[in-house]
Design an enzyme around this catalytic site. Structure first.
Site, PDB file in Angstrom:
ATOM      1  N   CYS A 102     -14.160  -1.774   4.940  1.00 23.06           N
ATOM      2  CA  CYS A 102     -13.236  -1.179   4.235  1.00 23.06           C
ATOM      3  C   CYS A 102     -13.753  -0.463   3.131  1.00 23.06           C
ATOM      4  O   CYS A 102     -13.398   0.523   2.778  1.00 23.06           O
ATOM      5  CB  CYS A 102     -12.308  -2.313   3.662  1.00 23.06           C
ATOM      6  SG  CYS A 102     -11.440  -3.427   4.752  1.00 23.06           S
ATOM      7  N   LYS A 134      -6.718   6.342  12.359  1.00 22.14           N
ATOM      8  CA  LYS A 134      -6.934   7.194  10.991  1.00 22.14           C
ATOM      9  C   LYS A 134      -7.330   8.668  11.093  1.00 22.14           C
ATOM     10  O   LYS A 134      -8.138   8.916  12.115  1.00 22.14           O
ATOM     11  CB  LYS A 134      -7.801   6.359  10.184  1.00 22.14           C
ATOM     12  CG  LYS A 134      -7.493   4.641   9.954  1.00 22.14           C
ATOM     13  CD  LYS A 134      -8.775   4.126   9.111  1.00 22.14           C
ATOM     14  CE  LYS A 134      -8.202   2.760   8.878  1.00 22.14           C
ATOM     15  NZ  LYS A 134      -9.126   1.873   8.342  1.00 22.14           N
ATOM     16  N   ARG A 151      -2.220   6.332   9.989  1.00 20.52           N
ATOM     17  CA  ARG A 151      -2.344   5.832   8.471  1.00 20.52           C
ATOM     18  C   ARG A 151      -2.135   6.990   7.385  1.00 20.52           C
ATOM     19  O   ARG A 151      -2.394   7.973   7.971  1.00 20.52           O
ATOM     20  CB  ARG A 151      -3.626   5.039   8.152  1.00 20.52           C
ATOM     21  CG  ARG A 151      -3.706   3.789   9.136  1.00 20.52           C
ATOM     22  CD  ARG A 151      -2.869   2.748   8.571  1.00 20.52           C
ATOM     23  NE  ARG A 151      -3.076   1.394   9.371  1.00 20.52           N
ATOM     24  CZ  ARG A 151      -3.986   0.530   8.800  1.00 20.52           C
ATOM     25  NH1 ARG A 151      -4.738   0.709   7.819  1.00 20.52           N
ATOM     26  NH2 ARG A 151      -4.037  -0.659   9.733  1.00 20.52           N
ATOM     27  N   LYS A 202      -4.841   0.179  14.636  1.00 22.55           N
ATOM     28  CA  LYS A 202      -4.570   1.111  13.620  1.00 22.55           C
ATOM     29  C   LYS A 202      -5.326   2.390  13.840  1.00 22.55           C
ATOM     30  O   LYS A 202      -6.316   2.613  14.739  1.00 22.55           O
ATOM     31  CB  LYS A 202      -5.239   0.722  12.206  1.00 22.55           C
ATOM     32  CG  LYS A 202      -6.393   0.233  12.439  1.00 22.55           C
ATOM     33  CD  LYS A 202      -7.393  -0.368  11.197  1.00 22.55           C
ATOM     34  CE  LYS A 202      -6.969  -1.375  10.693  1.00 22.55           C
ATOM     35  NZ  LYS A 202      -7.731  -2.057   9.698  1.00 22.55           N
ATOM     36  N   CYS A 205     -16.837  -8.801   3.782  1.00 18.77           N
ATOM     37  CA  CYS A 205     -16.889  -8.998   5.235  1.00 18.77           C
ATOM     38  C   CYS A 205     -17.447  -7.780   6.090  1.00 18.77           C
ATOM     39  O   CYS A 205     -17.328  -6.832   5.643  1.00 18.77           O
ATOM     40  CB  CYS A 205     -15.559  -9.564   5.806  1.00 18.77           C
ATOM     41  SG  CYS A 205     -14.505  -8.667   6.334  1.00 18.77           S
ATOM     42  N   ARG A 249       0.895  -1.286   0.136  1.00 18.11           N
ATOM     43  CA  ARG A 249       0.018   0.142  -0.014  1.00 18.11           C
ATOM     44  C   ARG A 249       0.883   1.330  -0.073  1.00 18.11           C
ATOM     45  O   ARG A 249       1.810   1.425   0.996  1.00 18.11           O
ATOM     46  CB  ARG A 249      -0.821  -0.226   1.126  1.00 18.11           C
ATOM     47  CG  ARG A 249      -1.844   0.942   1.158  1.00 18.11           C
ATOM     48  CD  ARG A 249      -2.746   0.682   2.418  1.00 18.11           C
ATOM     49  NE  ARG A 249      -3.659  -0.427   2.333  1.00 18.11           N
ATOM     50  CZ  ARG A 249      -4.390  -0.772   3.514  1.00 18.11           C
ATOM     51  NH1 ARG A 249      -4.210  -0.509   4.505  1.00 18.11           N
ATOM     52  NH2 ARG A 249      -5.259  -1.852   3.288  1.00 18.11           N
ATOM     53  N   CYS A 276      -7.863 -10.704  -0.353  1.00 16.27           N
ATOM     54  CA  CYS A 276      -8.074 -10.147   0.796  1.00 16.27           C
ATOM     55  C   CYS A 276      -8.314 -11.751   1.587  1.00 16.27           C
ATOM     56  O   CYS A 276      -9.401 -12.346   1.455  1.00 16.27           O
ATOM     57  CB  CYS A 276      -9.289  -9.572   1.022  1.00 16.27           C
ATOM     58  SG  CYS A 276      -9.627  -9.388   2.825  1.00 16.27           S
ATOM     59  N   CYS A 288     -15.268  -3.114  -1.681  1.00 15.32           N
ATOM     60  CA  CYS A 288     -13.901  -3.198  -1.204  1.00 15.32           C
ATOM     61  C   CYS A 288     -13.341  -4.425  -2.148  1.00 15.32           C
ATOM     62  O   CYS A 288     -13.905  -4.895  -2.836  1.00 15.32           O
ATOM     63  CB  CYS A 288     -13.919  -3.887   0.273  1.00 15.32           C
ATOM     64  SG  CYS A 288     -14.516  -5.550   0.467  1.00 15.32           S
TER      65      CYS A 288
END
Ligand code: SRM
Ligand code: SF4
Length: 574
Positions: free
Chosen positions: A488, A219, A143, A217, A484, A74, A445, A439
């Site tokens: 995302c 953001k 991020r 994480k 899922c 990424r 994934c 996503c």
């Protein structure tokens, strides 16, 4: 009382010597395409994920072969603005080492998929040469910082973009491991020494994060009303720009947003950020640092399902959390200043900027840049990058803005895009499709239960038939699909959303606000395609007949009683 047991990842971070672990050895190990298990956690901090080609997993298992391991990387693009040279390099690396595609993400980054372990260093060094890096693309750190992708639209956009860059620079990890492991000790700018904070003992230091970084994480996103095109309420920190007389005054600061949840665990839920108050632009870095360190010190490090800031805010209580942030930052929040978001989608087509240049918003389905028969998108954008002297802007909705086009260059840009109908493809879509997000999901994934990016386009073909029948093709409705419940594609902010339960089956959610200020609610469970079409048709028909003037689809389904409004993350499951 016994100390609570920390999650495994906490020990891996603590023992990693600032994210080195055994990554160098993992990369050199010729016996497998995989990394050592502990390194699969650490490599995320350097912007890469170990994956397998899930389409081939069972076939390879039957052949007694290990899965076809590869890495997704990424590339961090703060604020989503890349130069033509950077675009060309990413395009080339995707062909040289990846699967020949570029994936524009929901956080304004670019992902390359399918990179073999032996090519990882060459790939990272390849984008390093154009001053791009992947450090902190993932992992328990701040991020890619998102920012409205139209910095030249007004002077305020430009000022907000500069703030996003400052936030990104301030909270990038200081470890030198990235340069040591992947770049043979070179810095991003090879003419400069590595930006390091080594102590007198010669070890790395992380002044904000410390040795074990954050619990999870983190953001941050900035938005300039009336556009909520970065979906700021889905972020740990959301900054709403407030302007006065055409200048940036400061920000309303929101905190505690996050979307992931787990099926069958109602104690996990998506949650929108709460507005803490207003601060002048000069205080915004202090406030971000205070929120980050509050999360560092109070976040849950035992169970990663409850580690995000949203659960810290819930546990501490909003008032106590706010007081802690004020005390750490040495400031007082003022009352939030008025603002109004109208939508969370992107302006597509031509937009004139404040200095007489143009931005051109292109709809990119699923964010995937590739050549398809009759639609050579990747090659066309590469041709464009060779002559374009502006920039390429990635949007938070997986779209692309060809930015900063001079009036002289506009006909050239148009001619290149017209040749293969690329621009026309944006205009031809229904507003529903233009406002779609899917996503990645299968086949890369590792967490996907069902298809998303590879399936949503064909599902929309069918929903479009209904949309056209009821003359709704010009009506913007946010539609989102994920494989899922991790969220995302920000499905919980879809006016219509599908979340994968198992191959071919989805839960259907309705009723998010069109401007990203309200979560949706579960409408029906475990629908296959026939079930989805059966359920959606009467709701769209009702909307076409009975919507009030300018009423959005998300508001309509609540007024008509299809679902109850979700007023807070804690009542999402009610
Ligand atoms: Fe995500 C994990 C893809 C935006 C919540 N996400 C993943 C992984 C890395 C799967 C994994 O852990 O092995 C996915 C890689 C798929 C692949 O093959 O490429 C993945 N996430 C993506 C992207 C590429 C989706 C896309 O199609 O654009 C987005 C990359 C953004 C970026 O450039 O950084 C992406 N992920 C998001 C968002 C949306 C956002 O940030 O605005 C969310 C919801 C917001 C949030 O964070 O709460 C999101 N991703 C997650 C979660 C759930 C986190 C949680 O708190 O529960 C996971 C799983 C995890 O962290 O354990 C996850
Ligand atoms: Fe994978 Fe789930 Fe994220 Fe989709 S939402 S990319 S399936 S983790």
């Amino acid at each position: 009382m016994a100390e609570p047991k920390l999650s495994e990842v906490e020990y891996i971070k603590a023992n990693s010597d600032y994210l080195r672990g055994t990554l160098a050895k993992s990369l050199e190990n010729p016996l497998t395409g995989a990394l050592f298990p502990e390194d699969t956690h650490l490599i995320k901090f350097h912007g890469a994920y170990q994956q397998t080609d899930r389409d081939l997993d069972s076939e390879r298992k039957a052949q007694k072969l290990e899965p076809l391991y590869s890495l997704m990387i990424r590339i961090r693009v703060p604020g989503g603005v890349a130069t033509p040279a950077q675009w060309l390099r990413m395009d080339k690396l995707a062909d040289q080492y990846g699967n020949g595609t570029l994936k524009l993400t929901t956080r304004q980054a670019v992902q390359l998929h399918g990179i073999r372990k032996r090519h990882l260093k060459a790939t990272i060094q390849g984008f390093n040469e154009v001053f791009l890096d992947s450090l902190a693309g993932c992992g328990d750190v701040n991020r890619n910082v998102m920012c409205s992708p139209n910095p030249n639209e007004s002077r305020v956009h430009e000022a907000v973009y500069q703030v996003s860059k400052a936030i990104s620079d301030t909270f990038t990890p200081h470890t030198t491991a990235y340069y040591e492991v992947f770049m043979d000790g070179q810095s991003v700018d090879k003419s400069q020494p590595i930006q390091t904070q080594k102590s007198a003992t010669g070890t790395d230091e992380e002044p904000v994060y410390g040795k074990t970084y954050l619990p999870r994480k983190f953001k941050i996103a900035l938005a300039v009303p009336p556009y909520n095109d970065t979906d700021i309420f889905a972020n740990d920190i959301g900054l709403i720009a407030i302007e006065q007389n055409g200048e940036l005054l400061g920000f309303n600061v929101a905190a505690g947003g996050g979307l992931g949840m787990t099926f069958g665990m109602p104690e996990t839920f998506p949650r929108l950020a709460d507005i803490l108050g207003f601060v002048p632009a000069s205080e915004v870095l202090l406030v971000c640092e205070a929120i980050i360190t509050t999360q560092r010190d109070h976040g849950n490090r035992e169970n990663r399902k409850f580690s995000r800031l949203k659960y810290t805010v819930e546990r501490m209580g909003l008032d106590a959390f706010k007081a802690e942030v004020e005390q750490r930052a040495g400031i007082r929040f003022a009352e939030p200043l008025p603002y109004r978001f109208t939508h969370s989608g992107d302006p597509l087509g031509w937009v004139q900027t404040h200095d007489g240049h143009y931005n051109l918003g292109l709809f990119i389905e699923g964010g995937r840049i590739q050549d398809n028969p009759g639609f050579p998108l990747k090659t066309t954008l590469k041709t464009l990058a060779l002559v374009h002297d502006g920039d390429f802007r990635l949007t938070g909705n997986q779209n692309l803005v060809i930015g900063n086009i001079s009036p002289q260059k506009r006909p050239i840009v148009e001619a290149i895009l017209d040749k293969y109908g690329i621009l026309e493809a944006t205009y031809r879509q229904t507003a529903l499709r233009q406002n779609s997000i899917a996503c990645v999901a299968l086949n890369t994934c590792t967490l996907a239960f069902a298809e998303a990016e590879r399936y949503l386009p064909s599902l929309i073909d069918k929903i479009d038939t209904i949309v056209r029948a009821y003359r709704l093709e010009q009506t913007a409705i946010n539609i989102r699909m994920t494989g899922c419940p991790n969220g995302c594609g920000r499905p919980y902010l879809g006016e219509i959303a599908f979340i994968g339960r198992s191959p071919g089956y989805y839960n259907m959610y309705l009723g998010a606000a069109h401007n990203g200020e309200r979560l949706n609610k579960l409408y029906k469970e475990m629908l296959d395609e026939a079930g989805i079409l059966r359920e959606i048709e009467p709701v769209l028909a009702d909307f076409a007949r009975n919507r009030q003037h300018a009423e959005t689809f998300g508001d309509f389904v609540i007024r008509q009683g299809y679902v109850k409004a979700t007023t807070h993350g804690t009542n999402f499951h009610d």
